[in-house]
Design a protein around this motif. Sequence first.
Motif, PDB file in Angstrom:
ATOM      1  N   GLU A 108       0.834  -1.202   0.000  1.00  0.00           N
ATOM      2  CA  GLU A 108       0.000   0.000   0.000  1.00  0.00           C
ATOM      3  C   GLU A 108       0.873   1.258   0.000  1.00  0.00           C
ATOM      4  OE1 GLU A 108      -2.820   0.122   3.191  1.00  0.00           O
ATOM      5  OE2 GLU A 108      -3.703   1.995   2.506  1.00  0.00           O
ATOM      6  N   TYR A 109       1.935   1.232   0.815  1.00  0.00           N
ATOM      7  CA  TYR A 109       2.842   2.388   0.897  1.00  0.00           C
ATOM      8  C   TYR A 109       3.496   2.651  -0.459  1.00  0.00           C
ATOM      9  CZ  TYR A 109       6.649   5.384   2.441  1.00  0.00           C
ATOM     10  OH  TYR A 109       7.518   6.434   2.591  1.00  0.00           O
ATOM     11  N   ILE A 110       3.975   1.616  -1.108  1.00  0.00           N
ATOM     12  CA  ILE A 110       4.643   1.781  -2.410  1.00  0.00           C
ATOM     13  C   ILE A 110       3.649   2.316  -3.450  1.00  0.00           C
ATOM     14  CG2 ILE A 110       5.829   0.580  -4.307  1.00  0.00           C
ATOM     15  CD1 ILE A 110       7.524   0.940  -1.728  1.00  0.00           C
ATOM     16  N   ALA A 111       2.431   1.804  -3.438  1.00  0.00           N
ATOM     17  CA  ALA A 111       1.415   2.296  -4.387  1.00  0.00           C
ATOM     18  C   ALA A 111       1.155   3.786  -4.165  1.00  0.00           C
ATOM     19  CB  ALA A 111       0.133   1.489  -4.235  1.00  0.00           C
ATOM     20  N   LEU A 112       1.054   4.205  -2.889  1.00  0.00           N
ATOM     21  CA  LEU A 112       0.819   5.620  -2.583  1.00  0.00           C
ATOM     22  C   LEU A 112       2.042   6.474  -2.890  1.00  0.00           C
ATOM     23  CD1 LEU A 112      -1.222   5.175   0.704  1.00  0.00           C
ATOM     24  CD2 LEU A 112      -2.067   5.968  -1.515  1.00  0.00           C
ATOM     25  N   LEU A 113       3.223   5.915  -2.655  1.00  0.00           N
ATOM     26  CA  LEU A 113       4.461   6.623  -2.984  1.00  0.00           C
ATOM     27  C   LEU A 113       4.533   6.899  -4.489  1.00  0.00           C
ATOM     28  CD1 LEU A 113       7.226   7.688  -1.992  1.00  0.00           C
ATOM     29  CD2 LEU A 113       8.114   5.361  -2.331  1.00  0.00           C
ATOM     30  N   LEU A 114       4.195   5.914  -5.299  1.00  0.00           N
ATOM     31  CA  LEU A 114       4.197   6.095  -6.756  1.00  0.00           C
ATOM     32  C   LEU A 114       3.178   7.148  -7.176  1.00  0.00           C
ATOM     33  CD1 LEU A 114       4.623   2.399  -7.927  1.00  0.00           C
ATOM     34  CD2 LEU A 114       6.346   4.222  -7.919  1.00  0.00           C
ATOM     35  N   LYS A 115       2.022   7.156  -6.512  1.00  0.00           N
ATOM     36  CA  LYS A 115       1.014   8.182  -6.800  1.00  0.00           C
ATOM     37  C   LYS A 115       1.555   9.571  -6.470  1.00  0.00           C
ATOM     38  CE  LYS A 115      -3.670   6.446  -6.397  1.00  0.00           C
ATOM     39  NZ  LYS A 115      -4.835   6.340  -5.559  1.00  0.00           N
ATOM     40  N   GLU A 116       2.224   9.688  -5.330  1.00  0.00           N
ATOM     41  CA  GLU A 116       2.761  10.979  -4.909  1.00  0.00           C
ATOM     42  C   GLU A 116       3.843  11.451  -5.880  1.00  0.00           C
ATOM     43  OE1 GLU A 116       3.871  11.155  -0.816  1.00  0.00           O
ATOM     44  OE2 GLU A 116       4.230  13.306  -0.890  1.00  0.00           O
ATOM     45  N   ILE A 117       4.699  10.542  -6.315  1.00  0.00           N
ATOM     46  CA  ILE A 117       5.734  10.896  -7.289  1.00  0.00           C
ATOM     47  C   ILE A 117       5.075  11.406  -8.566  1.00  0.00           C
ATOM     48  CG2 ILE A 117       7.493   9.919  -8.829  1.00  0.00           C
ATOM     49  CD1 ILE A 117       8.280   8.085  -6.414  1.00  0.00           C
ATOM     50  N   ASP A 118       4.041  10.722  -9.005  1.00  0.00           N
ATOM     51  CA  ASP A 118       3.318  11.135 -10.199  1.00  0.00           C
ATOM     52  C   ASP A 118       2.693  12.519  -9.990  1.00  0.00           C
ATOM     53  OD1 ASP A 118       2.431  10.580 -12.830  1.00  0.00           O
ATOM     54  OD2 ASP A 118       0.425  10.237 -12.008  1.00  0.00           O
ATOM     55  N   MET A 119       2.114  12.737  -8.803  1.00  0.00           N
ATOM     56  CA  MET A 119       1.453  13.997  -8.477  1.00  0.00           C
ATOM     57  C   MET A 119       2.426  15.181  -8.538  1.00  0.00           C
ATOM     58  SD  MET A 119      -0.937  14.333  -5.130  1.00  0.00           S
ATOM     59  CE  MET A 119       0.310  14.884  -3.988  1.00  0.00           C
ATOM     60  N   TYR A 120       3.666  14.968  -8.079  1.00  0.00           N
ATOM     61  CA  TYR A 120       4.645  16.053  -8.038  1.00  0.00           C
ATOM     62  C   TYR A 120       5.460  16.177  -9.319  1.00  0.00           C
ATOM     63  CZ  TYR A 120       3.905  17.218  -3.154  1.00  0.00           C
ATOM     64  OH  TYR A 120       3.351  17.654  -1.986  1.00  0.00           O
ATOM     65  N   SER A 121       5.337  15.242 -10.227  1.00  0.00           N
ATOM     66  CA  SER A 121       6.212  15.227 -11.405  1.00  0.00           C
ATOM     67  C   SER A 121       6.087  16.508 -12.241  1.00  0.00           C
ATOM     68  CB  SER A 121       5.949  13.988 -12.257  1.00  0.00           C
ATOM     69  OG  SER A 121       4.622  14.006 -12.726  1.00  0.00           O
ATOM     70  N   GLU A 122       4.895  17.039 -12.355  1.00  0.00           N
ATOM     71  CA  GLU A 122       4.721  18.269 -13.130  1.00  0.00           C
ATOM     72  C   GLU A 122       5.387  19.455 -12.424  1.00  0.00           C
ATOM     73  OE1 GLU A 122       3.590  20.617 -16.296  1.00  0.00           O
ATOM     74  OE2 GLU A 122       3.506  18.437 -16.131  1.00  0.00           O
TER      75      GLU A 122
END
Length: 64
Positions: A34-48
Motif C-alpha cells: 500500500e505504501y509503495i502504491a501511494l508513494l508512486l502516486k505521490e511521485i506522479d502527483m509532483y512530477s509536473e
Amino acid sequence: MNSAALYIHIPFCIRKCNYCDFTSFKYNEENVEEYIALLLKEIDMYSEKVKDYKFRTIFFGGGN
Ligand code: SF4
C-alpha cells in the motif's frame, strides 16, 4: 535549471535501530504494498511541479 536532491524514506524495518528518530514500523507485506502504491502516486502527483529541476541525487533510506 534548478537542482535538487530527493530523499525517499521506506519506513518498514525488521528491527528498530537504537539511534533512530525516523518514522518506522514493523515490516508487514500488505502495508508495504500500500505504501509503495501511494508513494508512486505521490511521485506522479509532483512530477509536473518538479519537471524543471535536475535531481543531483536520489537517496533511499530506512527499510533495514
Ligand atoms: S533502518 Fe533507518 S528507519 Fe529503520 S530503524 Fe534503522 S535508522 Fe530507523
